[in-house]
Design an enzyme around this catalytic site. Structure first.
Site, short mmCIF file in Angstrom:
data_model
loop_
_atom_site.label_atom_id
_atom_site.label_comp_id
_atom_site.label_asym_id
_atom_site.label_seq_id
_atom_site.Cartn_x
_atom_site.Cartn_y
_atom_site.Cartn_z
N HIS A 1 6.53 -7.39 -1.82
CA HIS A 1 5.68 -8.57 -2.03
C HIS A 1 4.93 -7.11 -3.29
CE1 HIS A 1 4.04 -11.38 0.81
NE2 HIS A 1 4.86 -11.79 -0.14
N ASP B 1 0.97 -1.08 0.73
CA ASP B 1 -0.04 0.20 0.07
C ASP B 1 1.02 1.12 0.29
OD1 ASP B 1 0.59 -0.14 2.58
OD2 ASP B 1 -1.06 -0.82 3.48
N ALA C 1 -1.19 -2.01 16.79
CA ALA C 1 0.32 -1.99 16.15
C ALA C 1 0.06 -0.05 16.88
CB ALA C 1 0.54 -1.79 14.64
P1 OAD Z 1 -2.69 -11.39 7.63
O1 OAD Z 1 -3.84 -10.78 7.00
O2 OAD Z 1 -2.12 -12.63 6.87
O3 OAD Z 1 -2.58 -10.85 9.13
C1 OAD Z 1 -3.00 -9.44 9.67
C2 OAD Z 1 -2.45 -9.78 10.73
O4 OAD Z 1 -2.11 -8.51 11.42
C3 OAD Z 1 -3.68 -10.82 11.43
O5 OAD Z 1 -2.56 -11.54 12.78
C4 OAD Z 1 -4.06 -9.45 13.08
O6 OAD Z 1 -4.14 -10.41 14.11
C5 OAD Z 1 -2.95 -8.93 13.05
N1 OAD Z 1 -4.14 -7.28 13.23
C6 OAD Z 1 -5.31 -6.79 12.99
N2 OAD Z 1 -5.24 -5.79 13.63
C7 OAD Z 1 -4.29 -5.36 13.48
C8 OAD Z 1 -3.51 -4.09 14.35
N3 OAD Z 1 -4.70 -2.78 14.38
N4 OAD Z 1 -2.09 -3.74 14.82
C9 OAD Z 1 -1.55 -5.13 14.47
N5 OAD Z 1 -1.82 -6.70 13.74
C10 OAD Z 1 -3.05 -6.23 13.82
O7 OAD Z 1 -1.56 -10.22 6.88
P2 OAD Z 1 -0.27 -10.35 5.95
O8 OAD Z 1 0.61 -11.09 7.51
O9 OAD Z 1 0.28 -8.89 5.88
O10 OAD Z 1 0.52 -11.08 0.16
O11 OAD Z 1 -0.80 -11.86 4.90
C11 OAD Z 1 1.10 -11.89 4.03
C12 OAD Z 1 0.90 -11.99 2.83
O12 OAD Z 1 -0.62 -12.83 2.66
C13 OAD Z 1 -0.04 -10.30 2.44
O13 OAD Z 1 1.37 -9.42 2.20
C14 OAD Z 1 -0.70 -10.92 1.33
C15 OAD Z 1 -1.86 -11.90 1.89
O14 OAD Z 1 -1.60 -12.71 1.00
C16 OAD Z 1 0.03 -10.94 -1.03
O15 OAD Z 1 -0.74 -10.02 -1.42
C17 OAD Z 1 1.81 -11.44 -1.97
#
Ligand code: OAD
Length: 249
Positions: free
Chosen positions: A119, A104, A233
């Site tokens: 990514h 983003d 966060a």
């Molecule tokens: P996820 O959607 O898998 O995980 C998001 C994480 O953020 C979860 O563990 C939530 O508990 C946490 N979360 C939610 N709100 C939050 C907040 N306010 N503060 C801190 N944490 C919070 O997202 P990613 O781990 O980024 O790939 O997913 C990895 C990849 O999967 C992404 O880059 C994307 C997706 O498919 C591609 O698009 C290639």
């Protein structure tokens, strides 16, 4: 919430090398949905239709409509205190970098430095066939205007990494090298579910870095963290910064 225990506070000096490893959760408080939470994108949409080359070839209009919707959404939001705290941290700890799975661009918008986008970036457009970056409008109408084509004839696609694709090699290798060298890594807002990126906090830990997780929920990494802060966060990061600023002053 935070209150770093003394033994971790002592690990920080102005020379401490820090990596901020981030996922979709850090942008959640800006209003960008995550992927795997209850209301995340992957609870509503099929990732293989919207985020794979096969899905794109089957229905490029559908895929572009989703990415254009996301581009518009991102353009309407701002970095939140989580992103902004990283900018402040980086002034206190100049030897630091951001390794993000997010596409983003909010880290850059917040003024973060040394950013590694594992990514890709949703605002980049490139050719499906030859991968050349294309200079086309960020927002267009794929139905009335058609999907732009590259000089080579290939269709334009969003410059993000899809399922089944390799991560940008140089970015990944630079990030992996940095992770071997850091003293502290913060893993912020990632489900630590998607490899190879998910390997990063484990690698940092195995190389002796202190690893602090900030995530309201548990992840596969939580039990390996030196400290897991179960908080958003945008709440935990500013408090952590204030604590470290006071400790180093
Ligand atoms: P996820 O959607 O898998 O995980 C998001 C994480 O953020 C979860 O563990 C939530 O508990 C946490 N979360 C939610 N709100 C939050 C907040 N306010 N503060 C801190 N944490 C919070 O997202 P990613 O781990 O980024 O790939 O997913 C990895 C990849 O999967 C992404 O880059 C994307 C997706 O498919 C591609 O698009 C290639």
């Amino acid at each position: 919430m935070p209150n770093l225990p003394d033994h971790l506070l002592r690990r920080f000096t102005s020379e401490t090398r820090i990596a901020f490893f981030t996922g979709a959760g850090i942008s959640a408080e800006s209003g960008i949905p995550t992927f795997r939470d209850k209301d995340g994108y992957w609870s509503k949409y099929d990732p293989m239709r919207l985020a794979s080359v096969q899905g794109f070839r089957a229905d490029p209009e559908l895929v572009w409509n989703w990415y254009l919707y996301r581009r518009e959404k991102i353009l309407s939001v701002k970095p939140n205190p989580g992103h902004i705290s990283i900018t402040k941290f980086q002034k206190l700890f100049p030897d630091s970098c951001v390794i993000t799975q997010n596409v983003d661009g909010l880290h850059e918008q917040a003024g973060n430095q040394n950013i590694y986008e594992l990514h890709g970036n949703i605002f980049i457009t490139r050719c499906l066939e030859c991968s050349q970056e294309m200079d086309v409008p960020i927002i267009f109408n794929p139905v009335t205007e058609g999907i732009p084509r590259c000089e080579c004839g290939g269709l334009a696609r969003p410059g993000v990494v899809w399922f089944g694709e390799s991560l940008p090699m140089q970015t990944l290798s630079d990030a992996m090298t940095l992770v071997q060298q850091v003293d502290v890594l913060f893993t912020i807002g990632s489900s630590t579910a998607v490899y190879p990126a998910a390997q990063i906090p484990f690698d940092a830990r195995n190389n002796g870095a202190v690893v602090i997780e900030i995530n309201p929920d548990q992840t596969p990494f939580t039990s390996h963290a030196d400290l897991a802060m179960q908080a958003p966060a945008g709440v935990a990061m500013p408090q952590l910064f204030e604590e470290l600023y006071a400790a180093l002053a």
